[in-house]
Motif scaffolding. Structure first.
Motif, PDB file in Angstrom:
ATOM      1  N   ARG A   1       3.939  12.284   0.994  1.00 17.49           N
ATOM      2  CA  ARG A   1       4.460  11.932  -0.328  1.00 17.49           C
ATOM      3  C   ARG A   1       4.613  10.419  -0.431  1.00 17.49           C
ATOM      4  NH1 ARG A   1       8.969  15.725  -2.648  1.00 17.49           N
ATOM      5  NH2 ARG A   1       7.065  16.965  -2.706  1.00 17.49           N
ATOM      6  N   THR A   2       4.091   9.841  -1.487  1.00 16.75           N
ATOM      7  CA  THR A   2       4.204   8.402  -1.721  1.00 16.75           C
ATOM      8  C   THR A   2       4.761   8.181  -3.135  1.00 16.75           C
ATOM      9  OG1 THR A   2       2.109   7.856  -2.821  1.00 16.75           O
ATOM     10  CG2 THR A   2       2.029   8.240  -0.439  1.00 16.75           C
ATOM     11  N   PRO A   3       5.225   6.971  -3.434  1.00 11.92           N
ATOM     12  CA  PRO A   3       5.733   6.694  -4.789  1.00 11.92           C
ATOM     13  C   PRO A   3       4.693   6.907  -5.881  1.00 11.92           C
ATOM     14  CG  PRO A   3       6.437   4.984  -3.263  1.00 11.92           C
ATOM     15  CD  PRO A   3       5.455   5.839  -2.527  1.00 11.92           C
ATOM     16  N   ASN A   4       3.403   6.868  -5.528  1.00 10.29           N
ATOM     17  CA  ASN A   4       2.344   7.029  -6.513  1.00 10.29           C
ATOM     18  C   ASN A   4       1.634   8.375  -6.424  1.00 10.29           C
ATOM     19  OD1 ASN A   4       2.468   4.417  -7.850  1.00 10.29           O
ATOM     20  ND2 ASN A   4       1.818   3.569  -5.877  1.00 10.29           N
ATOM     21  N   GLY A   5       2.262   9.325  -5.750  1.00 10.71           N
ATOM     22  CA  GLY A   5       1.691  10.658  -5.670  1.00 10.71           C
ATOM     23  C   GLY A   5       1.439  11.104  -4.240  1.00 10.71           C
ATOM     24  N   ASP A   6       1.112  12.372  -4.083  1.00 11.31           N
ATOM     25  CA  ASP A   6       0.850  12.940  -2.769  1.00 11.31           C
ATOM     26  C   ASP A   6      -0.588  12.696  -2.351  1.00 11.31           C
ATOM     27  OD1 ASP A   6       3.412  13.807  -2.986  1.00 11.31           O
ATOM     28  OD2 ASP A   6       2.955  15.961  -2.813  1.00 11.31           O
ATOM     29  N   ILE A   7      -0.794  12.711  -1.027  1.00 14.88           N
ATOM     30  CA  ILE A   7      -2.138  12.611  -0.458  1.00 14.88           C
ATOM     31  C   ILE A   7      -2.181  13.462   0.802  1.00 14.88           C
ATOM     32  CG2 ILE A   7      -1.587  10.522   0.886  1.00 14.88           C
ATOM     33  CD1 ILE A   7      -4.504   9.596   0.256  1.00 14.88           C
ATOM     34  N   GLN A   8      -3.339  14.065   1.068  1.00 17.44           N
ATOM     35  CA  GLN A   8      -3.510  14.897   2.251  1.00 17.44           C
ATOM     36  C   GLN A   8      -4.354  14.154   3.283  1.00 17.44           C
ATOM     37  OE1 GLN A   8      -4.232  19.316   0.666  1.00 17.44           O
ATOM     38  NE2 GLN A   8      -5.257  17.803  -0.623  1.00 17.44           N
ATOM     39  N   VAL A   9      -3.924  14.182   4.547  1.00 19.08           N
ATOM     40  CA  VAL A   9      -4.677  13.562   5.640  1.00 19.08           C
ATOM     41  C   VAL A   9      -4.891  14.614   6.716  1.00 19.08           C
ATOM     42  CG1 VAL A   9      -4.746  11.759   7.389  1.00 19.08           C
ATOM     43  CG2 VAL A   9      -3.706  11.288   5.152  1.00 19.08           C
TER      44      VAL A   9
ATOM     45  N   LEU B   1      10.496   9.085  19.162  1.00 15.57           N
ATOM     46  CA  LEU B   1      11.567   8.255  18.601  1.00 15.57           C
ATOM     47  C   LEU B   1      11.805   8.540  17.123  1.00 15.57           C
ATOM     48  CD1 LEU B   1      10.698   4.830  20.279  1.00 15.57           C
ATOM     49  CD2 LEU B   1      12.515   6.435  20.916  1.00 15.57           C
ATOM     50  N   ALA B   2      11.005   9.426  16.551  1.00 13.43           N
ATOM     51  CA  ALA B   2      11.135   9.789  15.139  1.00 13.43           C
ATOM     52  C   ALA B   2      11.141   8.556  14.246  1.00 13.43           C
ATOM     53  CB  ALA B   2      12.399  10.619  14.915  1.00 13.43           C
ATOM     54  N   VAL B   3      10.141   7.701  14.452  1.00 13.27           N
ATOM     55  CA  VAL B   3      10.020   6.498  13.621  1.00 13.27           C
ATOM     56  C   VAL B   3       9.792   6.944  12.177  1.00 13.27           C
ATOM     57  CG1 VAL B   3       8.689   4.400  13.193  1.00 13.27           C
ATOM     58  CG2 VAL B   3       9.090   5.176  15.542  1.00 13.27           C
ATOM     59  N   PRO B   4      10.640   6.506  11.249  1.00 14.22           N
ATOM     60  CA  PRO B   4      10.545   6.982   9.859  1.00 14.22           C
ATOM     61  C   PRO B   4       9.175   6.716   9.249  1.00 14.22           C
ATOM     62  CG  PRO B   4      12.582   5.758  10.205  1.00 14.22           C
ATOM     63  CD  PRO B   4      11.759   5.567  11.443  1.00 14.22           C
ATOM     64  N   GLY B   5       8.590   7.775   8.674  1.00 11.40           N
ATOM     65  CA  GLY B   5       7.325   7.643   7.976  1.00 11.40           C
ATOM     66  C   GLY B   5       6.099   7.630   8.860  1.00 11.40           C
ATOM     67  N   PHE B   6       6.282   7.735  10.183  1.00  8.81           N
ATOM     68  CA  PHE B   6       5.147   7.693  11.105  1.00  8.81           C
ATOM     69  C   PHE B   6       4.728   9.097  11.506  1.00  8.81           C
ATOM     70  CE2 PHE B   6       5.515   3.361  10.942  1.00  8.81           C
ATOM     71  CZ  PHE B   6       4.852   2.657  11.931  1.00  8.81           C
TER      72      PHE B   6
ATOM     73  N   ALA C   1       7.333   0.505   9.047  1.00 12.27           N
ATOM     74  CA  ALA C   1       8.478   1.412   8.936  1.00 12.27           C
ATOM     75  C   ALA C   1       9.601   0.755   8.145  1.00 12.27           C
ATOM     76  CB  ALA C   1       8.965   1.810  10.328  1.00 12.27           C
ATOM     77  N   ASP C   2       9.843  -0.533   8.408  1.00  5.95           N
ATOM     78  CA  ASP C   2      10.896  -1.250   7.686  1.00  5.95           C
ATOM     79  C   ASP C   2      10.584  -1.351   6.195  1.00  5.95           C
ATOM     80  OD1 ASP C   2      12.241  -1.599  10.051  1.00  5.95           O
ATOM     81  OD2 ASP C   2      11.525  -3.644  10.387  1.00  5.95           O
ATOM     82  N   ALA C   3       9.281  -1.390   5.867  1.00  2.43           N
ATOM     83  CA  ALA C   3       8.857  -1.486   4.466  1.00  2.43           C
ATOM     84  C   ALA C   3       8.680  -0.114   3.821  1.00  2.43           C
ATOM     85  CB  ALA C   3       7.558  -2.275   4.373  1.00  2.43           C
ATOM     86  N   ASN C   4       9.022   0.953   4.539  1.00  7.10           N
ATOM     87  CA  ASN C   4       8.909   2.331   4.040  1.00  7.10           C
ATOM     88  C   ASN C   4       7.478   2.689   3.627  1.00  7.10           C
ATOM     89  OD1 ASN C   4      11.740   2.946   4.287  1.00  7.10           O
ATOM     90  ND2 ASN C   4      12.082   1.674   2.456  1.00  7.10           N
ATOM     91  N   ILE C   5       6.506   2.218   4.436  1.00 11.87           N
ATOM     92  CA  ILE C   5       5.107   2.544   4.185  1.00 11.87           C
ATOM     93  C   ILE C   5       4.676   3.640   5.159  1.00 11.87           C
ATOM     94  CG2 ILE C   5       2.736   1.682   4.248  1.00 11.87           C
ATOM     95  CD1 ILE C   5       3.812  -1.045   3.440  1.00 11.87           C
ATOM     96  N   PRO C   6       4.320   4.829   4.675  1.00 10.96           N
ATOM     97  CA  PRO C   6       3.872   5.899   5.578  1.00 10.96           C
ATOM     98  C   PRO C   6       2.656   5.450   6.385  1.00 10.96           C
ATOM     99  CG  PRO C   6       4.235   6.748   3.365  1.00 10.96           C
ATOM    100  CD  PRO C   6       4.312   5.250   3.265  1.00 10.96           C
ATOM    101  N   THR C   7       2.631   5.866   7.643  1.00  9.15           N
ATOM    102  CA  THR C   7       1.574   5.437   8.559  1.00  9.15           C
ATOM    103  C   THR C   7       1.147   6.609   9.423  1.00  9.15           C
ATOM    104  OG1 THR C   7       2.478   3.191   8.632  1.00  9.15           O
ATOM    105  CG2 THR C   7       0.976   3.819  10.402  1.00  9.15           C
TER     106      THR C   7
ATOM    107  N   VAL D   1       0.838  -1.196   0.000  1.00 10.12           N
ATOM    108  CA  VAL D   1       0.000   0.000   0.000  1.00 10.12           C
ATOM    109  C   VAL D   1       0.871   1.244   0.000  1.00 10.12           C
ATOM    110  CG1 VAL D   1      -1.914  -1.132   1.182  1.00 10.12           C
ATOM    111  CG2 VAL D   1      -0.165   0.042   2.522  1.00 10.12           C
ATOM    112  N   ASP D   2       0.256   2.363  -0.324  1.00 11.69           N
ATOM    113  CA  ASP D   2       0.950   3.650  -0.282  1.00 11.69           C
ATOM    114  C   ASP D   2       0.846   4.307   1.086  1.00 11.69           C
ATOM    115  OD1 ASP D   2       1.717   4.016  -3.213  1.00 11.69           O
ATOM    116  OD2 ASP D   2      -0.444   3.653  -3.364  1.00 11.69           O
ATOM    117  N   LEU D   3      -0.171   3.887   1.882  1.00 10.74           N
ATOM    118  CA  LEU D   3      -0.414   4.553   3.160  1.00 10.74           C
ATOM    119  C   LEU D   3      -1.250   3.646   4.054  1.00 10.74           C
ATOM    120  CD1 LEU D   3      -0.433   7.231   4.891  1.00 10.74           C
ATOM    121  CD2 LEU D   3      -2.539   7.836   3.674  1.00 10.74           C
ATOM    122  N   VAL D   4      -0.952   3.645   5.354  1.00  8.00           N
ATOM    123  CA  VAL D   4      -1.770   2.966   6.353  1.00  8.00           C
ATOM    124  C   VAL D   4      -2.346   4.013   7.291  1.00  8.00           C
ATOM    125  CG1 VAL D   4      -1.768   1.408   8.348  1.00  8.00           C
ATOM    126  CG2 VAL D   4      -0.574   0.753   6.251  1.00  8.00           C
TER     127      VAL D   4
END
Length: 407
Positions: A129-137, A112-117, A81-87, A50-53
């Motif tokens: 920002r995701t590989p398939n485009g930006d999204i706003q939450v 802890l500044a968990v990457p992408g969280f 985080a290990d899979a570089n999936i923004p959450t 997925v692009d986002l969780v």
């Protein structure tokens, strides 16, 4: 289109009373159930990928879960985080301190500044920002009085008045965020709240009454392509027109018997600006099973109970057996045999209910459509009272004397 996985209300660490200790791990089996179910959600997110969780709040039963429960939760989300999936982890009512000051159980991921969280503990818009485009939450965490109101604002107000004030303060804040949204970028509202069209799940019993109800009109906005909700444990779409879809995925595991008949799962979402497709994905969670037996009139209550057990799919289920018997029949119940019949269950409880008397049926001759004089009514009543037969003649005679004295 972007792929999004939306889940909510994990409540990891709850339902321990319905489990048992696994001798191989030392952990409660219900914790293992919750970890396994969450793991299936994470598996799907990584496998696609997925692009986002989006997590809609209520990670644990309260803001200070035991370390081993926090670790179980973190191990699963660390995989994202290990899979570089923004959450995005939204703060729910159970994630907050009782005073409503911050999301103690989730803020560690920001510290802890968990990457992408991203930890959503404020009303704010996050452009991801995701590989398939930006999204706003746009994140809308659980609201308490202290979020938008001061003590003088609410002094002397009823709960309904406080709720009205809160909505009045929320609307301009939410409106300001909505006006800042990029109209060319897909937008999602991620909120932990009770909407006024929602049907309760178990959250009715998990402190839902301490919060506020948000009008659905605050959520049905053309600027949102999807509204991702948390808090209610029963999956539902509050806007069947899907403009936008307003979705509670529900909890991912059964918390107690109030959720016995509910499907559990998560939402699979494909989204682009002005276009959205969503699907509820069921999860294979442990079943709960209630066996209700009214053996009051049974000549052999034991056999009636055993038959009822045999008819139910109890293997590996969390079971509760509730049976009603006469007080003088209780000694005829072989509890050891009931335990043997229930041994295929994951766990079970047995609750007898002793009935001392049964309501008497109404006498047709005393119905509202019949016209009897007092003596006839008394005689009809006495005919149906075996315990008064020895004195019924005397009672009728006494009634005649009383009636005669009033003439």
């Amino acid at each position: 289109m972007l792929k999004v996985l939306h889940l909510s209300d994990i409540h990891m660490g709850s339902s321990f009373t319905h489990g048992k200790v696994n001798p191989e791990t030392g952990l409660n089996t219900r914790l293992e159930d919750f970890v396994r179910t969450l793991g299936q959600c994470i598996d799907r997110a990584i496998a696609e990928p997925v692009d986002l969780v989006l997590f809609g709040g209520d990670a644990f039963p309260d803001a200070t879960p035991p370390p081993f429960v926090q670790e179980s939760f973190a191990k699963q989300f660390r995989r994202l985080a290990d899979a570089n999936i923004p959450t995005v982890l939204l703060v729910g009512n159970h994630d907050q301190h009782s005073q409503g000051t911050g999301g103690a159980s989730l803020s560690i991921y920001r510290t802890l500044a968990v990457p992408g969280f991203i930890v959503g503990d404020t009303i704010a818009t996050h452009r991801i920002r995701t590989p398939n485009g930006d999204i706003q939450v746009l994140t809308l965490p659980w609201l308490t009085r202290s979020t938008l109101l001061t003590r003088p604002d609410t002094e002397g107000c009823s709960l309904a008045e406080v709720n009205h004030l809160l909505i009045e303060r929320l609307q301009p804040v939410l409106e300001a965020e909505i006006r800042r949204l990029d109209p060319d970028c897909p937008a999602i509202l991620l909120a932990h709240l009770m909407a006024d069209r929602a049907n309760f799940g178990a959250e009715r019993f998990l402190a839902v009454g301490k919060g506020f109800t948000i009008p659905i009109s605050c959520l049905i906005r053309p600027e949102f392509d999807y509204v991702a909700l948390g808090h209610v444990h029963k999956h539902q779409n509050l806007n069947p027109d899907n403009n936008p879809p307003i979705i509670y995925p529900g909890s991912i595991e059964r918390v107690d018997f109030s959720e016995e008949k509910e499907d559990k799962g998560y939402i699979w979402l494909e989204i682009a600006k002005g276009e959205v497709n969503w699907t509820f994905c069921s999860l294979p969670v442990r079943s709960f099973c209630t066996i209700n037996v009214d053996a009051f009139e049974e000549d052999d209550p034991q056999e009636a109970i055993l038959r009822a057990i045999a008819r139910k799919p109890i293997q590996d289920a969390v079971v509760r057996l509730i049976y009603k018997v006469r007080s003088n029949a209780l000694e005829r119940i072989d509890t050891a045999q009931l335990h043997e019949a229930l041994k295929e269950a994951h766990t079970y409880t047995i609750r007898p209910e002793i009935v001392t008397k049964i309501a008497r049926s109404r006498l047709p001759e005393l119905g509202a459509g019949n016209h009897l004089d007092p003596l006839e009514a008394l005689q009809a009543y006495l005919k149906n009272r075996e315990d008064l037969q020895d004195i019924s003649a005397e009672m009728v005679e006494a009634a005649r004397e009383l009636a005669g004295s009033e003439l």
